[in-house]
Design an enzyme around this catalytic site. Structure first.
Site, mmCIF file in Angstrom:
data_model
loop_
_atom_site.group_PDB
_atom_site.id
_atom_site.type_symbol
_atom_site.label_atom_id
_atom_site.label_comp_id
_atom_site.label_asym_id
_atom_site.label_seq_id
_atom_site.Cartn_x
_atom_site.Cartn_y
_atom_site.Cartn_z
ATOM 1 N N THR A 43 -7.318 -3.327 29.185
ATOM 2 C CA THR A 43 -8.197 -2.147 29.817
ATOM 3 C C THR A 43 -9.643 -1.793 28.838
ATOM 4 O O THR A 43 -10.581 -1.612 29.372
ATOM 5 C CB THR A 43 -7.604 -1.160 30.075
ATOM 6 O OG1 THR A 43 -6.123 -1.409 30.513
ATOM 7 C CG2 THR A 43 -8.035 0.168 31.181
ATOM 8 N N CYS A 76 -2.063 -6.926 31.393
ATOM 9 C CA CYS A 76 -1.804 -5.735 30.674
ATOM 10 C C CYS A 76 -1.021 -6.393 29.375
ATOM 11 O O CYS A 76 0.155 -7.058 29.614
ATOM 12 C CB CYS A 76 -1.075 -4.841 31.300
ATOM 13 S SG CYS A 76 -0.681 -3.370 30.628
ATOM 14 N N LYS A 97 5.956 1.391 28.268
ATOM 15 C CA LYS A 97 5.283 2.463 27.319
ATOM 16 C C LYS A 97 6.175 3.318 26.604
ATOM 17 O O LYS A 97 6.104 3.906 25.505
ATOM 18 C CB LYS A 97 4.070 3.079 27.674
ATOM 19 C CG LYS A 97 2.673 2.315 27.745
ATOM 20 C CD LYS A 97 1.548 3.038 28.039
ATOM 21 C CE LYS A 97 0.457 1.948 27.899
ATOM 22 N NZ LYS A 97 0.059 1.542 26.808
ATOM 23 N N ASP A 155 -6.724 7.467 26.547
ATOM 24 C CA ASP A 155 -6.356 6.356 27.665
ATOM 25 C C ASP A 155 -7.181 5.882 28.269
ATOM 26 O O ASP A 155 -8.292 6.352 28.872
ATOM 27 C CB ASP A 155 -5.389 7.339 28.670
ATOM 28 C CG ASP A 155 -4.726 6.214 29.557
ATOM 29 O OD1 ASP A 155 -5.292 6.182 30.848
ATOM 30 O OD2 ASP A 155 -3.653 5.759 29.420
ATOM 31 N N ARG A 156 -7.443 4.448 28.343
ATOM 32 C CA ARG A 156 -8.447 3.660 28.639
ATOM 33 C C ARG A 156 -8.541 3.875 30.336
ATOM 34 O O ARG A 156 -9.523 3.787 30.897
ATOM 35 C CB ARG A 156 -8.201 2.214 28.232
ATOM 36 C CG ARG A 156 -8.817 1.737 27.098
ATOM 37 C CD ARG A 156 -7.802 2.406 25.874
ATOM 38 N NE ARG A 156 -6.408 2.068 26.100
ATOM 39 C CZ ARG A 156 -5.125 2.712 25.426
ATOM 40 N NH1 ARG A 156 -5.504 3.719 24.801
ATOM 41 N NH2 ARG A 156 -3.976 2.089 25.435
ATOM 42 N N THR A 157 -7.314 3.735 31.003
ATOM 43 C CA THR A 157 -7.322 3.857 32.599
ATOM 44 C C THR A 157 -7.947 5.163 32.909
ATOM 45 O O THR A 157 -8.907 5.190 33.611
ATOM 46 C CB THR A 157 -5.795 3.803 33.017
ATOM 47 O OG1 THR A 157 -5.516 2.363 32.733
ATOM 48 C CG2 THR A 157 -5.787 4.041 34.512
ATOM 49 N N THR A 168 -3.187 -2.880 34.899
ATOM 50 C CA THR A 168 -3.217 -1.270 35.196
ATOM 51 C C THR A 168 -4.355 -1.267 36.369
ATOM 52 O O THR A 168 -5.169 -1.965 36.697
ATOM 53 C CB THR A 168 -3.387 -0.799 33.892
ATOM 54 O OG1 THR A 168 -4.926 -1.054 33.597
ATOM 55 C CG2 THR A 168 -2.823 -0.881 32.523
ATOM 56 N N CYS A 221 -5.329 -5.194 24.230
ATOM 57 C CA CYS A 221 -5.430 -3.880 25.072
ATOM 58 C C CYS A 221 -6.600 -4.509 26.226
ATOM 59 O O CYS A 221 -7.712 -4.583 26.028
ATOM 60 C CB CYS A 221 -5.884 -2.731 24.626
ATOM 61 S SG CYS A 221 -6.206 -1.486 25.936
#
Length: 231
Positions: free
Chosen positions: A86, A201, A170, A49-51, A128, A84
């Site tokens: 992020t 996003c 998601k 997960d990038r966040t 995000t 994506c």
């Protein structure tokens, strides 16, 4: 016609990858199969997960993205993009490894604003919490003020619309409450003076449409697709 090889470094998330590939197909203007581009898609849903990575709560996605880039180097890709936003926080960590043109959606967005919406001086960004915390849009967008939803709207509307297990995008939802929440968040930004809304996003780009907003809605990832397929 359309002989170049295009790469999509995806899986972040899988539905966004499929959506922007579908948009590429629709926008190419082909009359038969052979008119389309050859497209290499690496939809690796195992990328962390990038966040979480940005907030220091999880591993970096960079090694996984580098694996995709290495594969595309071997296949002699001409151009590619990453659906994506992020992940673009880490762009400088992997772009130099690409032996092809790796498009940056933020740069594409900035160019579009300058050339097509020069009158816009304040943009509202729906993204995000990870992307928002980096202020990456502020760094890339020149000559405009960038504003974000309130902290309450960010968590209870934007992030809920994206991640909530019951109504979130998601989780495969594309209508109903997730759209309503994003429209409310966008309206909050418009009330603050935003004269343009950016879908920052890819999940938001899946569901939010221009008719949902009283001001222009920009999807930088869709603009990136158009940039790649133009003659």
């Amino acid at each position: 016609m359309n002989d170049k090889k295009i790469g999509i470094i995806g899986g972040m998330g899988p539905e966004a990858t499929a959506y922007y590939y579908t948009q590429m197909i629709k926008l190419t203007g082909a009359h038969k199969d052979q008119d389309h581009f050859r497209v290499y898609i690496d939809s690796n849903a195992k990328v962390p997960d990038r966040t979480a990575a940005i907030l220091g709560k999880g591993p970096s996605p960079v090694p996984y993205i580098l694996e995709s880039i290495a594969w595309m180097n071997r296949e002699s890709i001409d151009e590619a993009f990453i659906p994506c936003f992020t992940s673009h926080y880490f762009f400088q960590e992997y772009v130099d490894h690409a032996e092809f043109t790796l498009h940056n959606a933020f740069t594409v967005c900035n160019t579009y604003l300058r050339e097509h919406l020069p009158e816009v001086k304040k943009v509202g960004v729906l993204a995000t919490t990870g992307t928002r915390s980096t202020r990456i849009f502020d760094r890339y967008l020149n000559d405009v003020e960038v504003i974000y939803p309130s902290v309450e709207d960010q968590e209870n509307k934007v992030m809920k619309a994206i991640y909530d297990p019951e109504i979130g995008i998601k989780g495969g939802r594309s209508e109903g409450e997730c759209i309503d929440l994003l429209i409310e968040a966008a309206n909050g930004l418009i009330a603050q003076g935003a004269t343009c809304i950016i879908a920052g996003c890819t999940e938001i780009g899946l569901v939010l449409r221009p008719h949902h907003c009283a001001v222009p809605l920009i999807d930088p990832m869709l603009l990136t697709v158009l940039e790649i397929i133009k003659p």
